[in-house]
Design a protein around this motif. Structure first.
Motif, PDB file in Angstrom:
ATOM      1  N   ARG A 131       0.828  -1.206   0.000  1.00  0.00           N
ATOM      2  CA  ARG A 131       0.000   0.000   0.000  1.00  0.00           C
ATOM      3  C   ARG A 131       0.865   1.260   0.000  1.00  0.00           C
ATOM      4  N   ASN A 132       2.120   1.099  -0.369  1.00  0.00           N
ATOM      5  CA  ASN A 132       3.044   2.229  -0.429  1.00  0.00           C
ATOM      6  C   ASN A 132       2.694   3.075  -1.654  1.00  0.00           C
ATOM      7  N   SER A 133       2.152   4.272  -1.419  1.00  0.00           N
ATOM      8  CA  SER A 133       1.613   5.082  -2.529  1.00  0.00           C
ATOM      9  C   SER A 133       2.695   5.607  -3.470  1.00  0.00           C
ATOM     10  N   ALA A 134       3.966   5.554  -3.038  1.00  0.00           N
ATOM     11  CA  ALA A 134       5.056   5.960  -3.936  1.00  0.00           C
ATOM     12  C   ALA A 134       5.218   4.939  -5.070  1.00  0.00           C
ATOM     13  N   VAL A 135       4.800   3.694  -4.806  1.00  0.00           N
ATOM     14  CA  VAL A 135       4.915   2.630  -5.814  1.00  0.00           C
ATOM     15  C   VAL A 135       3.558   2.323  -6.440  1.00  0.00           C
ATOM     16  N   TRP A 136       2.526   2.370  -5.594  1.00  0.00           N
ATOM     17  CA  TRP A 136       1.176   1.979  -6.017  1.00  0.00           C
ATOM     18  C   TRP A 136       0.233   3.181  -5.922  1.00  0.00           C
ATOM     19  N   PRO A 137       0.020   3.940  -7.019  1.00  0.00           N
ATOM     20  CA  PRO A 137      -0.919   5.076  -6.957  1.00  0.00           C
ATOM     21  C   PRO A 137      -2.322   4.576  -6.593  1.00  0.00           C
ATOM     22  N   ASP A 138      -3.062   5.349  -5.794  1.00  0.00           N
ATOM     23  CA  ASP A 138      -4.396   4.944  -5.301  1.00  0.00           C
ATOM     24  C   ASP A 138      -4.351   3.504  -4.783  1.00  0.00           C
ATOM     25  N   PRO A 139      -3.553   3.252  -3.745  1.00  0.00           N
ATOM     26  CA  PRO A 139      -3.290   1.864  -3.342  1.00  0.00           C
ATOM     27  C   PRO A 139      -4.516   1.057  -2.921  1.00  0.00           C
ATOM     28  N   GLU A 140      -5.592   1.730  -2.467  1.00  0.00           N
ATOM     29  CA  GLU A 140      -6.775   0.977  -2.016  1.00  0.00           C
ATOM     30  C   GLU A 140      -7.691   0.567  -3.170  1.00  0.00           C
ATOM     31  N   VAL A 141      -7.413   1.078  -4.370  1.00  0.00           N
ATOM     32  CA  VAL A 141      -8.256   0.761  -5.540  1.00  0.00           C
ATOM     33  C   VAL A 141      -7.832  -0.582  -6.127  1.00  0.00           C
ATOM     34  N   PHE A 142      -8.823  -1.446  -6.418  1.00  0.00           N
ATOM     35  CA  PHE A 142      -8.551  -2.745  -7.042  1.00  0.00           C
ATOM     36  C   PHE A 142      -8.376  -2.529  -8.542  1.00  0.00           C
ATOM     37  N   ASP A 143      -7.135  -2.648  -9.008  1.00  0.00           N
ATOM     38  CA  ASP A 143      -6.847  -2.416 -10.431  1.00  0.00           C
ATOM     39  C   ASP A 143      -5.893  -3.493 -10.943  1.00  0.00           C
ATOM     40  N   PRO A 144      -6.449  -4.564 -11.575  1.00  0.00           N
ATOM     41  CA  PRO A 144      -5.606  -5.674 -12.045  1.00  0.00           C
ATOM     42  C   PRO A 144      -4.586  -5.262 -13.104  1.00  0.00           C
ATOM     43  N   LEU A 145      -4.852  -4.146 -13.815  1.00  0.00           N
ATOM     44  CA  LEU A 145      -3.932  -3.729 -14.880  1.00  0.00           C
ATOM     45  C   LEU A 145      -2.568  -3.272 -14.342  1.00  0.00           C
ATOM     46  N   ARG A 146      -2.480  -3.127 -13.016  1.00  0.00           N
ATOM     47  CA  ARG A 146      -1.157  -2.869 -12.421  1.00  0.00           C
ATOM     48  C   ARG A 146      -0.194  -4.008 -12.798  1.00  0.00           C
ATOM     49  N   PHE A 147      -0.757  -5.202 -13.070  1.00  0.00           N
ATOM     50  CA  PHE A 147       0.069  -6.383 -13.339  1.00  0.00           C
ATOM     51  C   PHE A 147       0.101  -6.756 -14.820  1.00  0.00           C
ATOM     52  N   SER A 148      -0.291  -5.809 -15.684  1.00  0.00           N
ATOM     53  CA  SER A 148      -0.145  -6.046 -17.130  1.00  0.00           C
ATOM     54  C   SER A 148       1.352  -6.000 -17.448  1.00  0.00           C
ATOM     55  N   PRO A 149       1.797  -6.704 -18.499  1.00  0.00           N
ATOM     56  CA  PRO A 149       3.245  -6.760 -18.803  1.00  0.00           C
ATOM     57  C   PRO A 149       3.896  -5.379 -18.884  1.00  0.00           C
ATOM     58  N   GLU A 150       3.203  -4.403 -19.516  1.00  0.00           N
ATOM     59  CA  GLU A 150       3.824  -3.065 -19.654  1.00  0.00           C
ATOM     60  C   GLU A 150       3.950  -2.346 -18.313  1.00  0.00           C
ATOM     61  N   ASN A 151       3.007  -2.585 -17.382  1.00  0.00           N
ATOM     62  CA  ASN A 151       3.083  -1.932 -16.070  1.00  0.00           C
ATOM     63  C   ASN A 151       4.071  -2.621 -15.132  1.00  0.00           C
ATOM     64  N   VAL A 152       4.252  -3.924 -15.317  1.00  0.00           N
ATOM     65  CA  VAL A 152       5.200  -4.668 -14.470  1.00  0.00           C
ATOM     66  C   VAL A 152       6.633  -4.283 -14.832  1.00  0.00           C
ATOM     67  N   THR A 153       6.874  -4.078 -16.142  1.00  0.00           N
ATOM     68  CA  THR A 153       8.214  -3.672 -16.601  1.00  0.00           C
ATOM     69  C   THR A 153       8.578  -2.326 -15.972  1.00  0.00           C
ATOM     70  N   GLY A 154       9.721  -2.291 -15.344  1.00  0.00           N
ATOM     71  CA  GLY A 154      10.156  -1.024 -14.742  1.00  0.00           C
ATOM     72  C   GLY A 154       9.752  -0.864 -13.286  1.00  0.00           C
ATOM     73  N   ARG A 155       8.827  -1.724 -12.788  1.00  0.00           N
ATOM     74  CA  ARG A 155       8.466  -1.627 -11.362  1.00  0.00           C
ATOM     75  C   ARG A 155       9.550  -2.298 -10.521  1.00  0.00           C
ATOM     76  N   HIS A 156       9.778  -1.774  -9.345  1.00  0.00           N
ATOM     77  CA  HIS A 156      10.805  -2.317  -8.450  1.00  0.00           C
ATOM     78  C   HIS A 156      10.512  -3.792  -8.158  1.00  0.00           C
ATOM     79  N   PRO A 157      11.520  -4.685  -8.329  1.00  0.00           N
ATOM     80  CA  PRO A 157      11.265  -6.124  -8.114  1.00  0.00           C
ATOM     81  C   PRO A 157      10.871  -6.481  -6.676  1.00  0.00           C
TER      82      PRO A 157
END
Length: 518
Positions: A423-449
């Motif tokens: 729920r760290n908002s620096a990594v996850w904008p609007d952390p309480e919102v359920f948004d599966p597209l956070r895990f789409s290939p283009e969004n996963v690329t570049g995210r901190h492992p």
């Protein structure tokens, strides 16, 4: 003569005198030992407090540290509010003598979890009475040896046939839900999912048949549920931290009784399997089975020197796998279905994807699991919001330096708060919102492992994560084919950290049957 006559009368008095002296000596020894232990605790407290000197944090209670506030307000959301106040990390005290640096930032997580530091004994030693020295609590060369021996048990060739096992147990649960759904009332899904996950694990671990859970299995399920509750209460209760005191309390005795139930169950299953392996007919039956189970792999495991697991090691690994494999998946599946109920548009999209993959077939194959792309994104998003294990602990074996220049010496204790990290908002904008597209290939690329860690990370990550993900996919797909899920607004779940993430009042959902499904 007078002296001789007096002697028998003096014996009880002398005996009483020597007993009272013995009592005083014993009391003195207890006081000295208690004093030495107190001094040791004070020295350690000073070390931990000094180590965390450069990390500001919330005020502590003079006796309970942060434990009282956490118990009163609910630890999960409290820590998230502290995370907003103290970026990166803050000290977290359970009582006055047990202090962790609580971290919830990806670079901080990477600094510690990319290494192989051992689990914090101050927490994980409480597991020893229950699950013994299995993979969860071991460290050093023994941990490495066990990890190597157990890894073949999670090879995809072993996991492939489990797809049918997952489906069989799920169909049994869904048939039960068909009946419950007819009453047109919401009901708690958590315990049913728990029984299904245990039934699955009994088949995958012990090769148990399709007869469902017996009386002994049900008692085992209740014992494990009791043990997780008692363990969480022990970690948060200052008065229970000392073993000697704990075993004298009703709480400690209840823990030992539940351990006995769990051990008896495991021991009996191992005994039965070993006896079966002595019998040629049974041996052939086991060899002809469509899949190896976890116990087969453990019994056959040998290192390069031909050394196999001892009986104590066997029991520890089975107990570890049974706890970690059914409690965590129960939590993951239950919270996923809750997320689907809260988000009907994503539920509908997952269902359509599953129907398309299945076509006119009536059961899933191994290859189908890789095609469930949208369902997998939804599962990952539910694991982000509701990680089955919200908090894990380590003890530093060597110093660590963090990205902002602060550091900790060897021996310091770390708490990784996965729930707050997700729920760290620096990594996850609007952390309480359920948004599966956070895990789409283009969004996963570049995210901190190290921003997403539902199965921990680094060399000590969860060995069974592929098993768990496969089970969640099969169960989720079958549930969505059979039912439409909706929330009960009158009974929202109350999150509860009990080693795994549960709900204090269960997870109540409305289920609407969609036909026979698969």
């Amino acid at each position: 003569r007078r002296l001789v006559a007096a002697t028998p009368a003096m014996v009880p008095a002398l005996l009483s005198l020597s007993l009272s002296r013995l009592g005083l000596w014993a009391l003195g020894l207890i006081l000295v030992l208690g004093f030495l232990k107190f001094i040791r605790l004070l020295v350690r407290r000073q070390f931990l407090a000094k180590a965390m000197d450069s990390f500001p944090g919330p005020p502590t209670h003079w006796l309970f540290g942060h434990a009282l506030e956490i118990q009163q307000t609910g630890s999960l959301d409290k820590v998230v509010s502290w995370a907003h106040q103290f970026p990166y990390a803050h000290p977290l005290w359970f009582g006055q003598f047990l202090g962790f640096l609580n971290i919830y930032e990806p670079d901080y997580a990477k600094a510690v979890y990319s290494r192989g530091d051992p689990k914090a004994p101050d927490v994980y030693n409480y597991f020893l009475q229950w699950i013994g020295k299995g993979l969860l609590v071991l460290d050093g060369p023994t941990w490495f040896q066990h990890r190597k021996l157990l890894t073949p048990g999670f090879h995809y060739d072993v996991l492939k046939p489990y797809v049918k096992v997952f489906a069989d147990s799920t169909h049994t649960m869904l048939d039960k839900w068909e009946e419950k759904a007819r009453k047109d009332k919401s009901f708690d899904i958590f315990s049913d999912v728990g029984h299904m996950a245990l039934d699955t694990l009994m088949k995958c671990t012990f090769g148990k048949g399709n007869s469902g859970l017996g009386h002994r299995d049900h008692n085992y399920y209740l014992a494990v549920s009791d043990l997780t509750l008692l363990m969480q209460q022990r970690i948060a209760s200052l008065q229970y931290h000392d073993d000697f005191i704990y075993w004298l309390t009703p709480h400690g005795r209840r823990f030992l009784r539940a351990c006995q139930v769990a051990h008896d169950h495991t021991d009996q299953v191992i005994r039965e399997r070993k006896a079966a392996l002595q019998d040629e007919k049974e041996q052939k039956k086991i060899q002809n089975r469509r899949h190896l189970d976890f116990l087969d792999i453990l019994l056959g495991a040998r290192d390069e020197n031909g050394t196999k697991l001892s009986d104590a090691d066997l029991r520890a690994e089975v107990d570890t796998f049974m706890f970690e494999g059914h409690d965590t998946t129960t939590s993951g599946i239950s919270w996923f279905l809750y997320c689907m109920a809260l988000n009907p548009e994503h539920q509908h999209r997952c269902r359509e994807e599953v129907r398309e993959i299945l076509g006119d077939r009536d059961s899933f194959q191994w290859d189908d699991l890789g095609k469930m792309t949208y369902l997998t994104m939804c599962i990952k998003e539910s694991l982000r919001l509701y990680p089955p294990v919200p908090q894990v602990y380590r003890q530093l074996s060597k110093p660590v330096s963090f990205v902002d220049g602060r550091s900790l010496p060897a021996g310091s204790l770390i708490s990784l708060h996965i729930y707050a990290l997700h729920r760290n908002s620096a990594v996850w904008p609007d952390p309480e919102v359920f948004d599966p597209l956070r895990f789409s290939p283009e969004n996963v690329t570049g995210r901190h492992p190290f921003a997403f860690m539902p199965f921990s990370a680094g060399p000590r990550n969860c060995i069974g994560q592929q098993f768990a993900m496969n089970e969640m996919k099969v169960v989720a797909a079958l549930c969505l084919l059979r039912f439409e899920f909706a929330v009960d607004p009158l009974q929202p779940p109350i999150k509860l950290l009990q080693l795994v993430l549960r709900s204090k009042n269960g997870i109540y959902l409305h289920l609407k049957p969609l036909g026979s499904g698969t």
